[in-house]
Write a protein that holds these residues in place. Sequence first.
Motif, short mmCIF file in Angstrom:
data_model
loop_
_atom_site.label_atom_id
_atom_site.label_comp_id
_atom_site.label_asym_id
_atom_site.label_seq_id
_atom_site.Cartn_x
_atom_site.Cartn_y
_atom_site.Cartn_z
N PHE B 320 0.82 -1.21 0.00
CA PHE B 320 0.00 0.00 0.00
C PHE B 320 0.86 1.26 0.00
O PHE B 320 1.59 1.51 0.95
N VAL B 321 0.77 2.01 -1.09
CA VAL B 321 1.53 3.26 -1.22
C VAL B 321 0.55 4.36 -1.64
O VAL B 321 -0.61 4.09 -1.94
N THR B 322 1.05 5.60 -1.68
CA THR B 322 0.24 6.69 -2.23
C THR B 322 0.95 7.22 -3.47
O THR B 322 2.07 6.82 -3.79
N THR B 323 0.29 8.17 -4.15
CA THR B 323 0.93 8.78 -5.32
C THR B 323 1.48 10.16 -4.99
O THR B 323 2.17 10.75 -5.81
N SER B 324 1.11 10.68 -3.82
CA SER B 324 1.67 11.97 -3.38
C SER B 324 1.38 12.06 -1.90
O SER B 324 1.39 11.06 -1.22
N ALA B 325 1.11 13.27 -1.40
CA ALA B 325 0.65 13.37 -0.02
C ALA B 325 -0.67 12.66 0.08
O ALA B 325 -1.49 12.72 -0.84
N ALA B 326 -0.89 11.97 1.20
CA ALA B 326 -2.15 11.26 1.38
C ALA B 326 -3.34 12.21 1.24
O ALA B 326 -4.37 11.85 0.70
N CYS B 327 -3.14 13.43 1.71
CA CYS B 327 -4.22 14.41 1.72
C CYS B 327 -4.67 14.80 0.32
O CYS B 327 -5.72 15.37 0.14
N SER B 328 -3.83 14.60 -0.68
CA SER B 328 -4.24 14.97 -2.03
C SER B 328 -3.97 13.81 -2.97
O SER B 328 -3.62 13.97 -4.13
N ASP B 329 -4.17 12.61 -2.41
CA ASP B 329 -3.84 11.38 -3.13
C ASP B 329 -4.73 11.15 -4.33
O ASP B 329 -4.39 10.41 -5.22
N ASN B 330 -5.89 11.82 -4.36
CA ASN B 330 -6.81 11.55 -5.46
C ASN B 330 -6.70 12.54 -6.61
O ASN B 330 -7.58 12.63 -7.44
N GLN B 331 -5.60 13.32 -6.61
CA GLN B 331 -5.41 14.25 -7.71
C GLN B 331 -4.39 13.67 -8.70
O GLN B 331 -3.24 13.45 -8.33
N PRO B 332 -4.82 13.44 -9.93
CA PRO B 332 -3.94 12.74 -10.88
C PRO B 332 -2.87 13.63 -11.51
O PRO B 332 -2.11 13.16 -12.34
N GLU B 333 -2.84 14.91 -11.14
CA GLU B 333 -1.83 15.79 -11.74
C GLU B 333 -0.52 15.76 -10.95
O GLU B 333 -0.46 15.29 -9.83
N THR B 334 0.49 16.37 -11.56
CA THR B 334 1.75 16.58 -10.86
C THR B 334 1.46 17.46 -9.64
O THR B 334 0.76 18.46 -9.75
N SER B 335 1.99 17.08 -8.51
CA SER B 335 1.69 17.82 -7.28
C SER B 335 2.35 19.19 -7.29
O SER B 335 3.33 19.43 -8.01
N ALA B 336 1.83 20.09 -6.48
CA ALA B 336 2.37 21.45 -6.38
C ALA B 336 3.83 21.42 -5.95
O ALA B 336 4.64 22.23 -6.43
N VAL B 337 4.16 20.49 -5.07
CA VAL B 337 5.54 20.38 -4.59
C VAL B 337 6.47 20.03 -5.76
O VAL B 337 7.52 20.64 -5.93
N LEU B 338 6.08 19.06 -6.55
CA LEU B 338 6.93 18.65 -7.67
C LEU B 338 6.99 19.72 -8.75
O LEU B 338 8.04 19.94 -9.37
N LYS B 339 5.88 20.42 -8.94
CA LYS B 339 5.88 21.53 -9.90
C LYS B 339 6.89 22.58 -9.44
O LYS B 339 7.63 23.13 -10.26
N ALA B 340 6.90 22.85 -8.14
CA ALA B 340 7.84 23.85 -7.59
C ALA B 340 9.28 23.41 -7.80
O ALA B 340 10.19 24.23 -7.86
N MET B 341 9.48 22.09 -7.91
CA MET B 341 10.82 21.56 -8.16
C MET B 341 11.12 21.47 -9.65
O MET B 341 12.14 20.89 -10.04
N ALA B 342 10.23 22.03 -10.46
CA ALA B 342 10.40 22.04 -11.91
C ALA B 342 10.48 20.64 -12.49
O ALA B 342 11.19 20.38 -13.47
N ILE B 343 9.74 19.75 -11.89
CA ILE B 343 9.69 18.37 -12.40
C ILE B 343 8.59 18.28 -13.45
O ILE B 343 7.48 18.74 -13.23
N ASN B 344 8.93 17.70 -14.60
CA ASN B 344 7.96 17.67 -15.68
C ASN B 344 6.86 16.63 -15.44
O ASN B 344 7.00 15.75 -14.59
N ASP B 345 5.77 16.77 -16.17
CA ASP B 345 4.60 15.93 -15.95
C ASP B 345 4.87 14.45 -16.20
O ASP B 345 4.25 13.58 -15.57
N ASP B 346 5.79 14.16 -17.12
CA ASP B 346 6.11 12.76 -17.41
C ASP B 346 6.56 12.05 -16.13
O ASP B 346 6.15 10.93 -15.83
N VAL B 347 7.43 12.74 -15.41
CA VAL B 347 7.90 12.19 -14.13
C VAL B 347 6.83 12.40 -13.05
O VAL B 347 6.49 11.49 -12.30
N GLY B 348 6.28 13.61 -13.02
CA GLY B 348 5.40 14.02 -11.92
C GLY B 348 4.15 13.17 -11.80
O GLY B 348 3.69 12.88 -10.70
N ARG B 349 3.61 12.78 -12.97
CA ARG B 349 2.39 11.98 -12.91
C ARG B 349 2.69 10.50 -12.70
O ARG B 349 1.79 9.68 -12.54
#
Lengths: 385, 385
Positions: B320-349
């Motif tokens: 059992f893992v999550t895809t980001s913070a548990a609190c926003s686990d149901n958002q399929p986009e690149t997380s705000a944190v990863l966007k701030a790190m300039a991580i592209n969607d290919d990696v982020g999603r």
Amino acid sequence: MIYADYNGSAPLLPVVREYLKKRIDTEIYANPNAIHSIGQKVFQGIEKCREVIAEVVECYPDQLYFNSGSSEGVSHILFSVLEYAPKNKNIVITSPIEHAVIPKALKFYQERRGFKLEMVDIDDNGVVLMNSLEKLFQKHGETIALVTIMAVNNETGVIQPYEQIAKLCQQYRVEFFCDTTQLIGKGDFSFRSSGVDYAVCSGHKVGALTGTGFVMAKEPTKLKSHVFGSTQEKGLRGGTQHYIGVETLAIALSDFQTHKSKLKNLSEARLKFEAKMKKTFPEVVVVGDKVPRLAGTSLMSYPGIHGQAVQIELESHDIFVTTSAACSDNQPETSAVLKAMAINDDVGRGVIRISLSYSHGDKDYLQLEDALTSIYTKLKKIKSF
Amino acid sequence: MIYADYNGSAPLLPVVREYLKKRIDTEIYANPNAIHSIGQKVFQGIEKCREVIAEVVECYPDQLYFNSGSSEGVSHILFSVLEYAPKNKNIVITSPIEHAVIPKALKFYQERRGFKLEMVDIDDNGVVLMNSLEKLFQKHGETIALVTIMAVNNETGVIQPYEQIAKLCQQYRVEFFCDTTQLIGKGDFSFRSSGVDYAVCSGHKVGALTGTGFVMAKEPTKLKSHVFGSTQEKGLRGGTQHYIGVETLAIALSDFQTHKSKLKNLSEARLKFEAKMKKTFPEVVVVGDKVPRLAGTSLMSYPGIHGQAVQIELESHDIFVTTSAACSDNQPETSAVLKAMAINDDVGRGVIRISLSYSHGDKDYLQLEDALTSIYTKLKKIKSF
């Protein structure tokens, strides 16, 4: 042992204990906001609990938001209403018999937000006077931001005319927050038919785990975030949900629902006990005994015998009571609530609060009567004041 | 089963379960503010727990105040500092990688109290840049009300230079609130030697009961009531204490203290696992792998394979893992944190967050490696984007 401080805090109910023992051995632990299946199982559990509880307190599930208990609930509701009140509304009507959290919170809004407080009068029985409230409505009209008056006083157990208050508030289009902490799980309450706009509950008062509770709001969109967070509780109360607490809350309130018919026996046993005590000791005063009270609360005083002395003696009989609200149990003076009721110090410093639950009855009151009779007999010879 | 969402929420620790099973059968349930002996026993229990916890996190007991968890802690600290900030101080410095509760709360102070937010820059590894912070100090000087930057990022596990930040804050005489939610119980932390002014902890993140936690304040008198109440927690946090939760918190943090030497093994096992995954799949990215991270956190991505697909496949392996913070686990986009790190969607999603605790080691990572290897092998044939 008789634990007679249910108005202070209730022990975990037997059904809650049984539930927890089984619950602890499961592996259903997760952040309910995670989408993996354990998280979702926890989340669905919370939603099921919301439905169960909403049925007991008679509100819609989406009117009910979980939190850490009534002090947070009070702070949340006052924040939601007063922080966001229109500028012309600067009056808050309250009573002099509220639980300590209310004046403490209102002081903040008075000192830092410029709200003015108006106190409704109460009678000698500790009941809010409707005509006093109506006068305040007439005087302040549209400038009233909120009425905050409790459903049941925590010290005396006296039930307030909260449904009448709600009606009057509706008539004058003023929002009404009713502190229902001492009513829910101890007496009949229907959020829907009460007409109140906001109400609160603390889990530890009803035999659930500590650190759990909820607010109810007739129009939930009027609630604002006070504990900030993510999307939990529809964004209205941040923080990973205290789901184990929530589960015990649903069990505790269901237990109350199942057994609340026992309140009649409890009330009869209490009245018998009070009558017998007053017969044996004509000096004994039961505060608020001329008006409707909670089934299991007696605020009893033998004038001139200090309440703390009685409390200590009762402990040697394995009976646990307080001398006022648990939160201010270590203050030897007449409580603010009793002062507001114009009760003199002779009576006020003599009170003990006996508060039992629907699991109690005649047997417990007989034991209390025996113990108190021997204690009063002993102590009246050496009156403390 | 491998529950690998410890950054989201930890299951009750085995020692906590054992404790609770025995605890449930006691009769030590009371309002800790009542002066009868059961109340006092509960109260003394809380104070003992405060001492035990203060020793683990290295603060003075009177710097530590219990509450319902970190979201409340964040709300409480921001309220204490910003509501009562001198008028000339209207700048809050924060980072773009904070947990959702921080921007949510700051938005309130921005919109309703006129504070201005300044974002410190981070580098591509997700680490706050000290020179950017220093520039902000030079620019805003005396008008800075607070710096609020986390100790460890919840998604990436990347450790921030919070001790350096504390030093710089001291140099510029600015208060520093460090969100330590993801550090306490997962890595070394000393409140005293960190130099931070405020810190927080959530019990459910460290294997204690839900709905419990605490704030720490270097100068406790600067804390103000946010959840109003009576004298509980020296008047700084109202509400009958969640004493059962507090007890489990002391047990959980003691367990961490006893076993924290295991973090070294955990870290080595994780690094081995990450290296092997990258060797088998050269496309695999581990976010933040060039900088110090929590011992048990890997934010891993196979670019082009959707994180949720991997998450679902892992569930069929009972992981059992999550895809980001548990609190926003149901958002399929690149997380705000990863966007701030300039991580592209290919990696982020594509990311999944694997977060384990000091009870885990090689065995778990081998199982994860097996499962992920077969999942990536299968899914890369049918890349989702």
